[in-house]
Design an enzyme around this catalytic site. Structure first.
Site, PDB file in Angstrom:
ATOM      1  N   ARG A 188       0.820  -1.211   0.000  1.00 20.25           N
ATOM      2  CA  ARG A 188       0.000   0.000   0.000  1.00 20.25           C
ATOM      3  C   ARG A 188       0.856   1.264   0.000  1.00 20.25           C
ATOM      4  NH1 ARG A 188      -3.111  -0.254   5.840  1.00 20.25           N
ATOM      5  NH2 ARG A 188      -1.497   0.745   7.124  1.00 20.25           N
ATOM      6  N   LYS A 240      12.532  -0.240   4.021  1.00 19.51           N
ATOM      7  CA  LYS A 240      13.207  -0.911   5.129  1.00 19.51           C
ATOM      8  C   LYS A 240      12.183  -1.780   5.847  1.00 19.51           C
ATOM      9  CE  LYS A 240      13.840  -0.927   9.051  1.00 19.51           C
ATOM     10  NZ  LYS A 240      13.564  -2.044  10.044  1.00 19.51           N
ATOM     11  N   GLU A 276       1.575   6.200  10.339  1.00 17.81           N
ATOM     12  CA  GLU A 276       0.489   5.301  10.759  1.00 17.81           C
ATOM     13  C   GLU A 276       0.989   4.603  12.005  1.00 17.81           C
ATOM     14  OE1 GLU A 276      -1.334   2.232  11.712  1.00 17.81           O
ATOM     15  OE2 GLU A 276      -0.621   1.330   9.846  1.00 17.81           O
ATOM     16  N   CYS A 335      -2.686  -2.850  14.480  1.00 11.62           N
ATOM     17  CA  CYS A 335      -2.979  -1.539  15.076  1.00 11.62           C
ATOM     18  C   CYS A 335      -4.464  -1.240  15.043  1.00 11.62           C
ATOM     19  CB  CYS A 335      -2.196  -0.444  14.354  1.00 11.62           C
ATOM     20  SG  CYS A 335      -2.372  -0.492  12.560  1.00 11.62           S
ATOM     21  N   GLU A 357      -3.312   6.211   3.704  1.00  8.26           N
ATOM     22  CA  GLU A 357      -2.860   5.239   2.718  1.00  8.26           C
ATOM     23  C   GLU A 357      -4.075   4.547   2.132  1.00  8.26           C
ATOM     24  OE1 GLU A 357       1.560   4.045   4.297  1.00  8.26           O
ATOM     25  OE2 GLU A 357      -0.116   2.842   5.055  1.00  8.26           O
TER      26      GLU A 357
END
Length: 484
Positions: free
Chosen positions: A176, A191, A267, A301, A465
């Site tokens: 995403r 990363k 986020e 989350c 996103e």
């Protein structure tokens, strides 16, 4: 011994496409780390060694950013249709290889194979969605109020981006971000999390096969995260940072990014309330609770972190949820937590809640003698929950009326996701508008959708996103005034 029945041995032996490369992907080629070091990736279901992965250094980080910087002008000038077709091809390849990627996700992250297949399908959809959005980037043309000039507004790629992805969705949290950046015309350095780098490395090779030019997507895994990331964040060639992870790390990155005034997407953590009103369909509410709580073993989350139930239906809801949670089987219906530290943190949370008066109705202890399993747990009479649990624990509190429910739900620093169950349309609108969260699920336990904007408010971060909003995070606005 926990029965591990949801993955295939060929992943462990490193055979097949998905384990082809474990190095650094920089400038379109695979290489070892500059100092030749590697680190171990393990299977959290068994603790066994899966693979050795190249451990990137500061020099490798600089090389990856340089590759992205060099590729940026040509990539920004590439026709939107071409960028979109590469994403469409990547979607098709990823869909064709669902089983291989699902096996790899299960092997390094631990989720049951059915959930891993779901993540591949979800992650692939971001490539399809942004393939379509690539050709829809638009500006506007208007006349100045005095009529003496024309105002032309255009959108241009922000420039090279650094993307830091978490371990809980090792494919989808990458697609995403990557999908939006590719569609917008941005190059990037990715990363991945140290616990789960293999999926992203496999994805990098798939993107190469799909036709992605060298230097557009660069991937480096490292155990020296702070040491490698900070110089990239402070480098003037970087123009965008997108991070998914804890609020604490997010705050640190925001501070570091201030030097270059980077465009940011953060986020961060969540503390999602799950509200069940007295008029709710309890069958639907329990189904939704199982999805919102047990997806990825609660390691999300967006996971329901606090169950707030009207006192008139609390006993029945609690009984049904406890029955469902207690029936789940380790290694079949749910997987392990990511590592020993995560399991110990969940155990400490449960112990603390019990010390404050909560009652364990099921679970409440580690499971098995291998891996990092923790039993699905229901806590009745829980004290208020202030932080993310990130595990399979459902603390239940009760409320008396709508005002109290909203007050309890909003009593948190976080504001990512929230859920509410009611058959009253007016209440759904009132409560949905009153909840301080970036996303609200109404009578459903999953809010994530590639076509919808994903993100939060308060300490859960900023930026979005997915959806039509997702590509905007990678575009700058330029205005041209034209004399007439």
């Amino acid at each position: 011994m926990v029965p591990v029945r949801y993955w295939t041995p060929r992943v462990r032996t490193g055979e097949g496409y998905i384990m082809k490369h474990t190095g650094l992907f920089i400038g379109g080629t695979w290489r070892d780390s500059s100092d030749g070091t590697t680190f171990v990736v393990e299977d959290p279901a068994t603790g066994r060694h899966l693979s050795d992965v190249a451990d990137a250094t500061v020099a490798d980080g600089a090389a990856a950013l340089e590759a992205a910087h060099r590729a940026q002008p040509e990539w920004a000038a590439t026709a939107p249709r071409v960028r979109g077709e590469i994403l469409r091809t990547a979607f098709e390849l990823l869909t064709e290889r669902t089983e291989q990627f699902a096996e790899l996700i299960t092997a390094e992250m631990g989720k049951p194979i059915g959930e891993s297949r779901g993540e591949v399908a979800y992650g692939a959809e971001f490539f399809r969605w942004f393939a379509e959005e690539a050709v829809r980037v638009a500006g506007r043309w208007s006349s100045a109020p005095d009529g003496n000039s024309r105002l032309l507004t255009v959108r241009r790629p922000v420039g090279p981006a650094l993307m830091i992805t978490p371990w809980n969705f090792p494919l989808a949290m990458g697609t995403r971000k990557i999908g939006a950046a590719v569609a917008a015309g941005c190059t990037m350095v990715v990363k991945p999390a140290t616990q789960t780098p293999l999926t992203m490395l496999a994805l990098a090779d798939l993107l190469r096969e799909a036709g992605m030019p060298g230097g557009v997507v660069n991937v480096l895994a490292t155990t020296r995260t702070g040491e490698v990331v900070e110089p990239i964040v402070r480098d003037p060639r970087l123009r965008k940072l997108s991070f998914t992870g804890s609020t604490g790390v997010g705050r640190l990155l925001v501070e570091q990014s201030a030097t270059q005034l980077l465009r940011l997407s953060m986020e961060l953590g969540g503390n999602a309330p799950f509200l069940v009103f007295d008029d709710a369909d309890l069958d639907a509410a329990v189904d939704g609770a199982m999805l919102a709580k047990m997806r990825n073993m609660g390691q999300a989350c967006t996971a329901a972190n606090r169950f707030l139930v009207h006192e008139a239906v609390a006993d029945e809801f609690t009984r049904r949820l406890t029955d469902r949670m207690a029936a789940l089987r380790p290694g079949i219906d749910y997987g392990p937590l990511i590592d020993a530290r995560a399991r110990d943190k969940v155990a400490a949370f449960v112990d603390d809640a019990v010390a404050q008066g909560a009652k364990v109705l099921c679970g409440g202890e580690p499971v098995g003698d291998a891996g990092y399993f923790y039993a699905p747990t229901v806590l009745a009479g829980s004290p208020p929950v202030r932080e993310e649990i990130f595990g399979p624990v459902a603390p239940i509190e009760t409320f008396a009326d709508e005002d109290a429910a909203l007050r309890m739900a909003n009593d948190t620093d976080y504001g990512l996701a929230a859920y509410l169950f009611t058959n009253d349309l007016s209440r759904a609108v009132r409560v949905g508008e009153g909840l301080e969260a970036g996303m609200v699920g109404v009578n459903q336990g999953i809010v994530s959708n590639p076509a919808a904007p994903f993100g939060g408010v308060k300490a859960s971060g900023f930026g979005r996103e997915g959806g039509v909003e997702g590509i905007e995070e990678y575009l700058d606005i330029k205005y041209l005034g034209l004399a007439v």
